[in-house]
Write a protein that holds these residues in place. Sequence first.
Motif, short mmCIF file in Angstrom:
data_model
loop_
_atom_site.label_atom_id
_atom_site.label_comp_id
_atom_site.label_asym_id
_atom_site.label_seq_id
_atom_site.Cartn_x
_atom_site.Cartn_y
_atom_site.Cartn_z
N VAL A 1 38.04 33.15 44.27
CA VAL A 1 37.61 34.27 44.75
C VAL A 1 37.32 34.62 46.23
O VAL A 1 37.79 35.28 46.92
N LEU A 2 35.97 34.15 46.56
CA LEU A 2 35.78 34.04 47.81
C LEU A 2 35.99 33.50 49.09
O LEU A 2 35.90 33.45 50.26
N ALA A 3 36.52 32.07 48.58
CA ALA A 3 37.41 30.68 49.01
C ALA A 3 38.43 31.68 49.89
O ALA A 3 38.80 31.10 50.83
N THR A 4 39.41 32.76 49.79
CA THR A 4 40.30 33.40 49.48
C THR A 4 40.20 34.49 50.42
O THR A 4 41.15 34.58 51.58
N LEU B 1 33.28 44.71 44.99
CA LEU B 1 33.08 45.49 43.45
C LEU B 1 32.12 44.69 42.29
O LEU B 1 31.13 45.93 41.33
N ARG B 2 32.58 43.63 42.78
CA ARG B 2 31.65 42.71 41.79
C ARG B 2 29.82 43.00 41.98
O ARG B 2 28.85 43.13 40.87
N SER C 1 41.00 45.01 41.96
CA SER C 1 39.14 44.56 41.72
C SER C 1 38.44 44.95 40.56
O SER C 1 37.31 44.66 40.48
N ALA C 2 39.02 46.05 40.60
CA ALA C 2 37.66 47.04 39.22
C ALA C 2 37.89 46.19 38.12
O ALA C 2 36.70 45.75 37.79
N ILE C 3 38.99 45.49 37.90
CA ILE C 3 39.09 44.30 36.13
C ILE C 3 38.32 43.17 36.88
O ILE C 3 37.24 42.71 35.83
N ASN D 1 42.70 41.36 46.06
CA ASN D 1 42.26 41.27 47.25
C ASN D 1 41.06 40.46 46.83
O ASN D 1 39.98 41.29 45.74
N GLY D 2 40.74 39.16 47.47
CA GLY D 2 39.17 38.33 47.11
C GLY D 2 37.83 39.56 47.27
O GLY D 2 37.12 39.71 47.64
N PHE D 3 38.33 40.22 48.73
CA PHE D 3 37.39 41.12 49.34
C PHE D 3 36.95 42.27 48.78
O PHE D 3 35.67 42.28 48.46
N GLY D 4 37.89 43.39 48.07
CA GLY D 4 37.86 44.57 46.28
C GLY D 4 37.32 43.78 45.71
O GLY D 4 36.20 44.36 45.02
#
Length: 279
Positions: free
Chosen positions: A115-118, A160-161, A93-95, A153-156
């Motif tokens: 990513v949001l779609a996942t 972080l984004r 998630s950080a990268i 995980n898309g949420f993570g």
Amino acid sequence: MPRTSPNQPSTSFWQPLSLVLLCLGAFIVLLPLLVVFLTSFAPKGANLTGSIFPANPTPVNYQEAWGRGNFLLAFANSTLVAIAVTAFQIITSAIAGYALARLNFRGRPAILLIVLATLVIPFQLLVIPIFLVLTWGHLLNTYWALILPTAANGFGIFLLRQFFLTIPVELEEAAAIDGANRLQILWRVMLPLSRPALVTLFLFTFLAEWNDLFKPLVFTTRPELRTVQLALAEFQEQFTNNWPLLMAAVVIATLPVVFLFLLGQRQFIRGIATTGMKN
């Protein structure tokens, strides 16, 4: 001093009302937990239809539940899986979050949408492809079968984004002038400033993995790989009518995550509050 208009209620009325409503809501939420906790101290065969307070409380249910449920092994397995998945998710998630927040490359908006779609795809819909991949890689009935399916995980990534976007770019520019590359900026500048978001992601991920029953039920059959939730489900099948013993097992399985949340609640609230929706 500001005056309250005749048609506007004073804040002295709303503050006590808000406090009463909050206390009422907290009582409604905590009442089932209180019932579970008190029932776990009831002696075997006690009448549970009367008062929620047991007549002769005893801690013997915890000793029996701990021994019969073999929770020591289950705790070790759940802790190992939860920590491993959490570490993988923080790294990925950080990268990915930093790349989507700071790097300008073709297709970045499309990748963010993917990513949001996942987030709207249930894990149960992916279980057959994941099962086939794990079978092909000879990973079934191993710890990797419990770790790899949720290593990213898309949420993570989105969390972080969004937090990285709130950090001033000037800090990164100063680090770049001193000779730091992108990975050094991420490790030495961005991550230390993102502690609330990292704690939030840690808590979300750890709690989700600790409470997960689906993956151990589908991807493992070996008794030595039983997690807490799987052990609790098997325990419930054996002692269906012994409610005090069942409630003691529930409390045993719940206490670690409650303690963990209490330790990180300040950073958790700060991470949720400061993670803006900046584009």
